[in-house]
Design an enzyme around this catalytic site. Sequence first.
Site, PDB file in Angstrom:
ATOM      1  N   LYS A   1      -5.792  15.373  -0.305  1.00 54.44           N
ATOM      2  CA  LYS A   1      -4.643  16.251  -0.122  1.00 54.44           C
ATOM      3  C   LYS A   1      -5.085  17.687   0.164  1.00 54.44           C
ATOM      4  CE  LYS A   1      -1.118  13.421  -0.578  1.00 54.44           C
ATOM      5  NZ  LYS A   1      -0.196  13.289  -1.688  1.00 54.44           N
TER       6      LYS A   1
ATOM      7  N   ARG B   1      -3.815   5.828  -5.553  1.00 54.65           N
ATOM      8  CA  ARG B   1      -3.739   5.599  -4.106  1.00 54.65           C
ATOM      9  C   ARG B   1      -4.793   6.473  -3.436  1.00 54.65           C
ATOM     10  NH1 ARG B   1      -1.377   7.861   0.430  1.00 54.65           N
ATOM     11  NH2 ARG B   1      -0.509   6.389   1.961  1.00 54.65           N
TER      12      ARG B   1
END
Length: 370
Positions: free
Chosen positions: A305, A340
């Site tokens: 991210k 994830r």
Amino acid sequence: MTARIYLHPIGFASGPQAEDGAAIRLAGSMVYASRFALVVRESGQVTHRRVFGTAEAATVLAEPGGDLAAEAEQQWANLQLVHAPLQLGERTVRLDQSQIMGVLNVTPDSFSDGGEFLERPEAGQAHAAAMLEAGAAIIDIGGESTRPGGAATWEGDEIERVIPAVEYCANMGAAISVDTRRAGVLEAALDKGAHLANDVSALRYDPRSLGLVATAGCPVVLMHAPGTGEDLHEGGDYADVVSEVFDMLHAQRANAIAGGIAEERILLDPGIGFGKSLSDNLALLNALPLFHALGSPLLLGASRKRMIGALSNEEPAHQRMGGSLALAVRGMEAGVHILRVHDVAETVQARNVWRGLRDAALTDFAQLPT
């Protein structure tokens, strides 16, 4: 504004014996909590806060009185809830340790793989096989980029991208999750062998989705995002991000149950990076144990991210493995059930070493002489 209560685990132990039994196993994971904070918020302000240990729990939980005390008791029970395994086709995914969900993006503008797995299906198939071989419990297939600024995808295009990947993963016997907010995509994917719905809008975007999931009986991940329309990142302005994300997930979980989705089939995701600033993301990651109080297994998607680059020299997505592993371990330490990730083999190795440390802590604690 109605007062709301939050039960934060804030102190942790290597095992219950380290606290002479005065610790609880957090949500059936390998994490043990021994200290807690009970917080009441009203009109944006903290109106009551008590820090306590397990021996004081009964007294402290009753202090707010009335409905708040009842909610505190429910959250206390939720913190100790042992979640049943997920049955995904022929695969059983146990939730007593962090399981790894491998990302398979089949979009033309994926920030992590540049569209390779859409343009070259054989590469996508090989990548899925490699993730399974490395220890991924679930393959998560996505046909729409949900990064900030990403263009919305037409449902027909998303189906054309996702279905071939679902088919070749199903042929491998994989447990398959579909990362979509569109009921038509989910329905087509379930028909071809997918098992789990991963909805980044928490079933709010497509009015057909809730009924479809309830009828299909498949597990569903409800993720927090502030936007309700095409832009999931819109509206991310929080007075207190942790309590507001908690409240939204609480409401959407209740809405899903009222709509016919079985409680044991709901998973929750705080939505790292979706309409949240760096400080918002850090606050949520530091507060992850709180979300067990909602009563559902937790999923964390923080791999590669943007926040990792923001904290470390603005590295591009493909150079964020170190940060991704650090955030994965943070999830493990918070008792998160599913991680994830893009880098499956490395995360599985980190999880296995972490699990070894936890197992050892349960058996080799030095006992004081009697």
